[in-house]
Enzyme design. Structure first.
Site, PDB file in Angstrom:
ATOM      1  N   ASN A   1       0.878  -1.172   0.000  1.00  0.00           N
ATOM      2  CA  ASN A   1       0.000   0.000   0.000  1.00  0.00           C
ATOM      3  C   ASN A   1       0.909   1.214   0.000  1.00  0.00           C
ATOM      4  OD1 ASN A   1      -1.768   2.080   0.504  1.00  0.00           O
ATOM      5  ND2 ASN A   1      -2.271   1.446   2.604  1.00  0.00           N
TER       6      ASN A   1
ATOM      7  N   LYS B   1       0.314   4.337  -0.320  1.00  0.00           N
ATOM      8  CA  LYS B   1      -0.236   5.578   0.259  1.00  0.00           C
ATOM      9  C   LYS B   1       0.145   6.758  -0.641  1.00  0.00           C
ATOM     10  CE  LYS B   1      -0.117   3.306   4.658  1.00  0.00           C
ATOM     11  NZ  LYS B   1      -0.060   3.389   6.104  1.00  0.00           N
TER      12      LYS B   1
ATOM     13  N   HIS C   1      -9.551   1.699   4.580  1.00  0.00           N
ATOM     14  CA  HIS C   1      -8.298   1.846   5.339  1.00  0.00           C
ATOM     15  C   HIS C   1      -8.521   2.819   6.494  1.00  0.00           C
ATOM     16  CE1 HIS C   1      -4.189   2.844   6.367  1.00  0.00           C
ATOM     17  NE2 HIS C   1      -3.833   1.728   5.770  1.00  0.00           N
TER      18      HIS C   1
ATOM     19  N   GLU D   1      -6.784   5.116   7.647  1.00  0.00           N
ATOM     20  CA  GLU D   1      -6.457   6.517   7.352  1.00  0.00           C
ATOM     21  C   GLU D   1      -7.611   7.199   6.636  1.00  0.00           C
ATOM     22  OE1 GLU D   1      -2.693   5.756   5.455  1.00  0.00           O
ATOM     23  OE2 GLU D   1      -1.839   5.196   7.393  1.00  0.00           O
TER      24      GLU D   1
ATOM     25  N   GLU E   1      -5.935  -4.634  10.411  1.00  0.00           N
ATOM     26  CA  GLU E   1      -4.891  -3.634  10.619  1.00  0.00           C
ATOM     27  C   GLU E   1      -5.169  -2.853  11.903  1.00  0.00           C
ATOM     28  OE1 GLU E   1      -2.731  -2.674   6.711  1.00  0.00           O
ATOM     29  OE2 GLU E   1      -4.318  -1.222   6.965  1.00  0.00           O
TER      30      GLU E   1
ATOM     31  N   GLY F   1       2.175   2.295  10.622  1.00  0.00           N
ATOM     32  CA  GLY F   1       3.137   3.382  10.458  1.00  0.00           C
ATOM     33  C   GLY F   1       3.861   3.783  11.729  1.00  0.00           C
TER      34      GLY F   1
ATOM     35  N   SER G   1       3.095  -2.138  10.301  1.00  0.00           N
ATOM     36  CA  SER G   1       4.542  -2.221  10.565  1.00  0.00           C
ATOM     37  C   SER G   1       5.132  -3.594  10.269  1.00  0.00           C
ATOM     38  CB  SER G   1       4.847  -1.793  12.006  1.00  0.00           C
ATOM     39  OG  SER G   1       4.443  -0.444  12.218  1.00  0.00           O
TER      40      SER G   1
ATOM     41  N   GLY H   1       2.741  -1.173   4.207  1.00  0.00           N
ATOM     42  CA  GLY H   1       2.854   0.246   3.882  1.00  0.00           C
ATOM     43  C   GLY H   1       4.312   0.633   3.685  1.00  0.00           C
ATOM     44  N   GLY H   2       4.913   1.169   4.732  1.00  0.00           N
ATOM     45  CA  GLY H   2       6.281   1.695   4.664  1.00  0.00           C
ATOM     46  C   GLY H   2       7.282   0.764   4.006  1.00  0.00           C
TER      47      GLY H   2
HETATM   48  P1  PGA Z   1       2.607   0.241   7.578  1.00  0.00           P
HETATM   49  O1  PGA Z   1       1.192   0.485   6.889  1.00  0.00           O
HETATM   50  O2  PGA Z   1       3.145  -1.069   7.030  1.00  0.00           O
HETATM   51  O3  PGA Z   1       3.452   1.415   7.157  1.00  0.00           O
HETATM   52  O4  PGA Z   1       2.399   0.191   9.042  1.00  0.00           O
HETATM   53  C1  PGA Z   1       0.308  -0.577   6.664  1.00  0.00           C
HETATM   54  C2  PGA Z   1      -0.977  -0.063   6.100  1.00  0.00           C
HETATM   55  O5  PGA Z   1      -1.387   1.047   6.451  1.00  0.00           O
HETATM   56  O6  PGA Z   1      -1.617  -0.730   5.280  1.00  0.00           O
END
Ligand code: PGA
Length: 243
Positions: free
Chosen positions: A8, A10, A93, A95, A165, A171, A207, A228-229
């Protein structure tokens, strides 16, 4: 067992970085039996299609609107996504829920719309830190799943990719432990099996990185990760895909 590793992005990356990124991820996907996917900002869908169509990398986007067309400034419809052979659509999501006001009702509409267009929703849900601390995790997960799946039948539900999640892990660098993630992924499968009588794919997200991927992905109820990251650099993503 095949695992699902889906990035993802973002609101990250730019055209010049992605040109190279897509070539690299294509190469990585050639050498694994795992499902490799990447969800990109809409503006890079054309590039994703050019680079990834026909490859083993599945691609998609991070959101969609539930209406077909009309005066919805800034939004994108499922038909627009289909113009680029989009396969995956992240829905709900945290966010989006927290910063852009996506409600459970809208999440339900989006899941239905994505399914009706023949694409695969990646349905995100999970509790906040406050909810976990006060022992509400299971209740919140049950509520969010019931709301998101309202009005759907077994056949439709079985096509959804679920992504547990926990908001406090996204994040932050602080992943859920293997057991915490396993517990809720298992619960999710149990809820869906009980309500709809089908088995579904459940990912963990929050994470996930090369260092903790093996522990998480070795758990029986965790079918993969929404990343994500750590999807932003192919080296890190590769470390998860080949955990
Ligand atoms: P993250 O994000 O791996 O950076 O924690 C995961 C996500 O929001 O899908």
């Amino acid at each position: 067992m095949k695992k699902y590793l889906i990035g993802n992005m973002k609101m990250n990356q730019c055209y010049s970085v992605l040109e190279k990124y897509f070539d690299e991820i294509k190469e990585i996907a050639e050498h694994t039996d795992n499902f490799v996917g990447v969800c990109v900002p809409n503006v890079y869908l054309n590039l994703a299609k050019d680079k990834l169509a026909g490859s083993k990398v599945r691609y998609g986007v991070e959101n969609v609107y539930h209406q077909d067309k009309g005066a919805y400034t800034g939004e994108v419809s499922v038909d627009m996504l289909k113009d680029f052979d989009t396969e995956l659509v992240i829905v709900g999501h945290s966010e989006r829920r927290q910063m852009f006001g996506d409600t459970d009702k809208e999440v339900n509409k989006k899941v239905k719309k994505v399914l009706s267009a023949g694409m695969t929703p990646i349905l995100c849900y999970g509790e906040s830190l406050e909810e976990r601390k006060t022992g509400l995790t299971e209740e919140v997960v049950l509520y969010q799943l019931e709301a998101a799946l309202s009005g759907l039948d077994k056949d439709s539900v079985s096509k959804i990719i679920f992504a547990y999640e926990p908001i406090w892990a996204i994040g932050t660098g602080v992943s859920a432990t293997d057991d915490e993630a396993e517990e809720i992924c298992k619960l999710s499968k149990d809820i869906v099996r009980e309500r709809f009588g089908c088995e579904v794919v459940v990912l963990y997200g929050g994470s996930m990185k090369p260092a903790n991927a093996k522990g998480l992905l070795s758990k029986p109820s965790i079918d993969g990760g929404l990343i994500g990251g750590a999807c932003l650099k192919t080296e890190d993503f590769n470390g998860i895909i080949n955990y």
